[in-house]
Design a protein around this motif. Structure first.
Motif, PDB file in Angstrom:
ATOM      1  N   GLY A   1     -12.035 -33.638 -24.651  1.00  0.00           N
ATOM      2  CA  GLY A   1     -10.917 -34.476 -24.237  1.00  0.00           C
ATOM      3  C   GLY A   1     -10.028 -33.752 -23.251  1.00  0.00           C
ATOM      4  O   GLY A   1      -9.809 -32.542 -23.377  1.00  0.00           O
ATOM      5  N   ALA A   2      -9.524 -34.478 -22.264  1.00  0.00           N
ATOM      6  CA  ALA A   2      -8.584 -33.927 -21.298  1.00  0.00           C
ATOM      7  C   ALA A   2      -7.402 -34.870 -21.173  1.00  0.00           C
ATOM      8  O   ALA A   2      -7.590 -36.082 -21.012  1.00  0.00           O
ATOM      9  N   ASP A   3      -6.188 -34.322 -21.249  1.00  0.00           N
ATOM     10  CA  ASP A   3      -4.978 -35.123 -21.097  1.00  0.00           C
ATOM     11  C   ASP A   3      -3.952 -34.310 -20.331  1.00  0.00           C
ATOM     12  O   ASP A   3      -3.825 -33.097 -20.540  1.00  0.00           O
ATOM     13  N   ILE A   4      -3.210 -34.964 -19.469  1.00  0.00           N
ATOM     14  CA  ILE A   4      -2.265 -34.268 -18.606  1.00  0.00           C
ATOM     15  C   ILE A   4      -1.003 -33.840 -19.343  1.00  0.00           C
ATOM     16  O   ILE A   4      -0.317 -32.912 -18.916  1.00  0.00           O
ATOM     17  N   ALA A   5      -0.683 -34.474 -20.473  1.00  0.00           N
ATOM     18  CA  ALA A   5       0.537 -34.163 -21.228  1.00  0.00           C
ATOM     19  C   ALA A   5       0.273 -33.012 -22.201  1.00  0.00           C
ATOM     20  O   ALA A   5      -0.567 -33.142 -23.091  1.00  0.00           O
ATOM     21  N   PRO A   6       0.971 -31.886 -22.072  1.00  0.00           N
ATOM     22  CA  PRO A   6       0.690 -30.718 -22.924  1.00  0.00           C
ATOM     23  C   PRO A   6       0.807 -30.991 -24.416  1.00  0.00           C
ATOM     24  O   PRO A   6       0.026 -30.462 -25.207  1.00  0.00           O
ATOM     25  N   SER A   7       1.755 -31.823 -24.824  1.00  0.00           N
ATOM     26  CA  SER A   7       1.946 -32.050 -26.257  1.00  0.00           C
ATOM     27  C   SER A   7       0.775 -32.788 -26.893  1.00  0.00           C
ATOM     28  O   SER A   7       0.537 -32.676 -28.098  1.00  0.00           O
ATOM     29  N   GLN A   8       0.035 -33.537 -26.095  1.00  0.00           N
ATOM     30  CA  GLN A   8      -1.087 -34.293 -26.651  1.00  0.00           C
ATOM     31  C   GLN A   8      -2.177 -33.365 -27.187  1.00  0.00           C
ATOM     32  O   GLN A   8      -2.791 -33.642 -28.219  1.00  0.00           O
TER      33      GLN A   8
ATOM     34  N   CYS B   1      -7.200 -38.445 -23.149  1.00  0.00           N
ATOM     35  CA  CYS B   1      -7.622 -38.579 -24.549  1.00  0.00           C
ATOM     36  C   CYS B   1      -6.464 -38.715 -25.514  1.00  0.00           C
ATOM     37  O   CYS B   1      -6.670 -39.028 -26.690  1.00  0.00           O
ATOM     38  N   GLY B   2      -5.226 -38.487 -25.058  1.00  0.00           N
ATOM     39  CA  GLY B   2      -4.092 -38.611 -25.962  1.00  0.00           C
ATOM     40  C   GLY B   2      -4.210 -37.658 -27.133  1.00  0.00           C
ATOM     41  O   GLY B   2      -4.516 -36.474 -26.973  1.00  0.00           O
ATOM     42  N   THR B   3      -4.009 -38.174 -28.338  1.00  0.00           N
ATOM     43  CA  THR B   3      -4.071 -37.338 -29.528  1.00  0.00           C
ATOM     44  C   THR B   3      -5.478 -37.257 -30.120  1.00  0.00           C
ATOM     45  O   THR B   3      -5.653 -36.787 -31.237  1.00  0.00           O
ATOM     46  N   GLY B   4      -6.472 -37.707 -29.368  1.00  0.00           N
ATOM     47  CA  GLY B   4      -7.852 -37.456 -29.740  1.00  0.00           C
ATOM     48  C   GLY B   4      -8.472 -38.378 -30.753  1.00  0.00           C
ATOM     49  O   GLY B   4      -9.593 -38.122 -31.225  1.00  0.00           O
ATOM     50  N   CYS B   5      -7.821 -39.477 -31.099  1.00  0.00           N
ATOM     51  CA  CYS B   5      -8.326 -40.317 -32.190  1.00  0.00           C
ATOM     52  C   CYS B   5      -9.654 -40.990 -31.853  1.00  0.00           C
ATOM     53  O   CYS B   5     -10.535 -41.100 -32.722  1.00  0.00           O
TER      54      CYS B   5
ATOM     55  N   ALA C   1      -7.004 -35.390 -14.649  1.00  0.00           N
ATOM     56  CA  ALA C   1      -8.369 -35.902 -14.716  1.00  0.00           C
ATOM     57  C   ALA C   1      -9.223 -35.429 -13.548  1.00  0.00           C
ATOM     58  O   ALA C   1     -10.361 -34.969 -13.741  1.00  0.00           O
ATOM     59  N   THR C   2      -8.710 -35.544 -12.323  1.00  0.00           N
ATOM     60  CA  THR C   2      -9.515 -35.146 -11.174  1.00  0.00           C
ATOM     61  C   THR C   2      -9.738 -33.640 -11.149  1.00  0.00           C
ATOM     62  O   THR C   2     -10.823 -33.183 -10.766  1.00  0.00           O
ATOM     63  N   ASP C   3      -8.744 -32.870 -11.557  1.00  0.00           N
ATOM     64  CA  ASP C   3      -8.925 -31.417 -11.622  1.00  0.00           C
ATOM     65  C   ASP C   3     -10.009 -31.058 -12.626  1.00  0.00           C
ATOM     66  O   ASP C   3     -10.855 -30.196 -12.362  1.00  0.00           O
ATOM     67  N   PHE C   4      -9.985 -31.707 -13.784  1.00  0.00           N
ATOM     68  CA  PHE C   4     -10.974 -31.396 -14.807  1.00  0.00           C
ATOM     69  C   PHE C   4     -12.373 -31.764 -14.334  1.00  0.00           C
ATOM     70  O   PHE C   4     -13.326 -30.992 -14.506  1.00  0.00           O
ATOM     71  N   LEU C   5     -12.523 -32.939 -13.738  1.00  0.00           N
ATOM     72  CA  LEU C   5     -13.832 -33.355 -13.250  1.00  0.00           C
ATOM     73  C   LEU C   5     -14.345 -32.418 -12.162  1.00  0.00           C
ATOM     74  O   LEU C   5     -15.552 -32.152 -12.075  1.00  0.00           O
ATOM     75  N   THR C   6     -13.445 -31.917 -11.345  1.00  0.00           N
ATOM     76  CA  THR C   6     -13.841 -31.012 -10.266  1.00  0.00           C
ATOM     77  C   THR C   6     -14.292 -29.666 -10.801  1.00  0.00           C
ATOM     78  O   THR C   6     -15.262 -29.068 -10.307  1.00  0.00           O
ATOM     79  N   GLN C   7     -13.614 -29.179 -11.835  1.00  0.00           N
ATOM     80  CA  GLN C   7     -13.855 -27.822 -12.317  1.00  0.00           C
ATOM     81  C   GLN C   7     -14.875 -27.729 -13.447  1.00  0.00           C
ATOM     82  O   GLN C   7     -15.427 -26.648 -13.690  1.00  0.00           O
ATOM     83  N   ALA C   8     -15.139 -28.821 -14.142  1.00  0.00           N
ATOM     84  CA  ALA C   8     -16.085 -28.769 -15.261  1.00  0.00           C
ATOM     85  C   ALA C   8     -17.471 -28.377 -14.765  1.00  0.00           C
ATOM     86  O   ALA C   8     -17.943 -28.853 -13.725  1.00  0.00           O
ATOM     87  N   ALA C   9     -18.120 -27.504 -15.518  1.00  0.00           N
ATOM     88  CA  ALA C   9     -19.428 -27.006 -15.093  1.00  0.00           C
ATOM     89  C   ALA C   9     -20.572 -27.845 -15.632  1.00  0.00           C
ATOM     90  O   ALA C   9     -21.610 -27.985 -14.979  1.00  0.00           O
TER      91      ALA C   9
ATOM     92  N   LEU D   1     -15.759 -30.689 -31.087  1.00  0.00           N
ATOM     93  CA  LEU D   1     -14.636 -31.444 -30.531  1.00  0.00           C
ATOM     94  C   LEU D   1     -13.632 -30.466 -29.937  1.00  0.00           C
ATOM     95  O   LEU D   1     -13.079 -29.625 -30.648  1.00  0.00           O
ATOM     96  N   THR D   2     -13.399 -30.548 -28.633  1.00  0.00           N
ATOM     97  CA  THR D   2     -12.450 -29.650 -27.964  1.00  0.00           C
ATOM     98  C   THR D   2     -11.511 -30.458 -27.071  1.00  0.00           C
ATOM     99  O   THR D   2     -11.875 -31.516 -26.556  1.00  0.00           O
ATOM    100  N   PHE D   3     -10.302 -29.922 -26.896  1.00  0.00           N
ATOM    101  CA  PHE D   3      -9.285 -30.596 -26.109  1.00  0.00           C
ATOM    102  C   PHE D   3      -8.732 -29.659 -25.030  1.00  0.00           C
ATOM    103  O   PHE D   3      -8.640 -28.451 -25.237  1.00  0.00           O
ATOM    104  N   HIS D   4      -8.350 -30.257 -23.894  1.00  0.00           N
ATOM    105  CA  HIS D   4      -7.824 -29.496 -22.770  1.00  0.00           C
ATOM    106  C   HIS D   4      -6.607 -30.209 -22.194  1.00  0.00           C
ATOM    107  O   HIS D   4      -6.514 -31.436 -22.244  1.00  0.00           O
ATOM    108  N   THR D   5      -5.688 -29.430 -21.646  1.00  0.00           N
ATOM    109  CA  THR D   5      -4.568 -29.988 -20.892  1.00  0.00           C
ATOM    110  C   THR D   5      -4.932 -29.904 -19.419  1.00  0.00           C
ATOM    111  O   THR D   5      -5.045 -28.804 -18.863  1.00  0.00           O
ATOM    112  N   ALA D   6      -5.143 -31.051 -18.788  1.00  0.00           N
ATOM    113  CA  ALA D   6      -5.590 -31.044 -17.398  1.00  0.00           C
ATOM    114  C   ALA D   6      -5.453 -32.420 -16.780  1.00  0.00           C
ATOM    115  O   ALA D   6      -5.577 -33.442 -17.467  1.00  0.00           O
TER     116      ALA D   6
END
Length: 213
Positions: A75-82, A57-61, A103-111, A96-101
């Motif tokens: 939104g999920a992005d692997i770069a912490p600063s994003q 998702c980058g900076t979420g725009c 993509a495959t980890d997030f898809l696996t863990q999302a409930a 609107l919520t953002f996560h550092t993760a």
């Protein structure tokens, strides 16, 4: 960590999105590599009350725009600063919520399931589709849509900057027909894949793909 570091360096070198687009809007969705070009979110249908996940998702725009249309967005992005940038710019918006993760980890863990999963020049382009596509299909609600875009395959395309140096960062450059085959194998149906022509004076279009769970 090599991949995370590469994406973090890439993120730090990115120019922030403009405050307004050519029409004066403060939020908008852009599928292509060119500003003020190509289709908008309407290709996804009515977003009011729908749940949306953007991978990379980058900076979420893009997500910020969808949230203003009544979607509940993650939104999920692997770069912490994003995540920090996204929350600083868009944290005031509801739903609107953002996560550092990854993509495959997030898809696996999302409930929870999502009605829409997006990837705009994001992880669908940079993740083994045999791993990512089944995860995305599993995470989508019945009839939900996976939509993604990236540059069409070309022999002379190479990653740039820190992504070039990270040997673990691989790009899956598939044609529209190849994506259709991969998506069908992962359980998707009604695949729509098209090349958005470039604006005048530009040579390369954008591949836009939609498929339904």
């Amino acid at each position: 960590m090599e991949v995370v570091d590469a994406w973090e360096q890439y993120a730090q070198g990115r120019t922030p999105r403009r405050e307004t687009n050519a029409s004066g809007a403060r939020t908008w969705l852009n599928w292509t590599q060119y500003p003020d070009h190509g289709p908008d979110e309407s290709i996804l249908g009515d977003l009011q009350g729908r749940t949306v996940l953007e991978l990379g998702c980058g900076t979420g725009c893009n997500l910020a725009h969808l949230s203003t249309l009544g979607a509940t967005c993650t939104g999920a992005d692997i770069a912490p600063s994003q995540r920090r940038k996204a929350e600083a710019r868009w944290g005031h918006l509801p739903g609107l919520t953002f996560h550092t993760a990854d993509a495959t980890d997030f898809l696996t863990q999302a409930a929870e399931p999502f009605d829409v999963v997006l990837s705009i020049f994001g992880p669908v382009w940079f993740t083994d589709p045999e791993q990512l596509l089944p995860l995305a299909h599993k995470r989508l609600s019945h009839g939900g849509v996976l939509a993604f875009s990236h540059k069409p395959p070309a022999d002379d395309m190479e990653p740039v900057g820190p992504l070039r140096e990270a040997k673990a960062v691989t790009r899956w450059d598939y044609s529209a027909d190849e994506w259709a085959t991969l998506l069908t194998s992962a359980g998707f149906s009604d695949v729509i894949a098209e090349i958005i022509p470039p604006p005048e004076g530009k040579d390369m279009g954008t591949l836009l793909v939609r498929a339904y769970a």
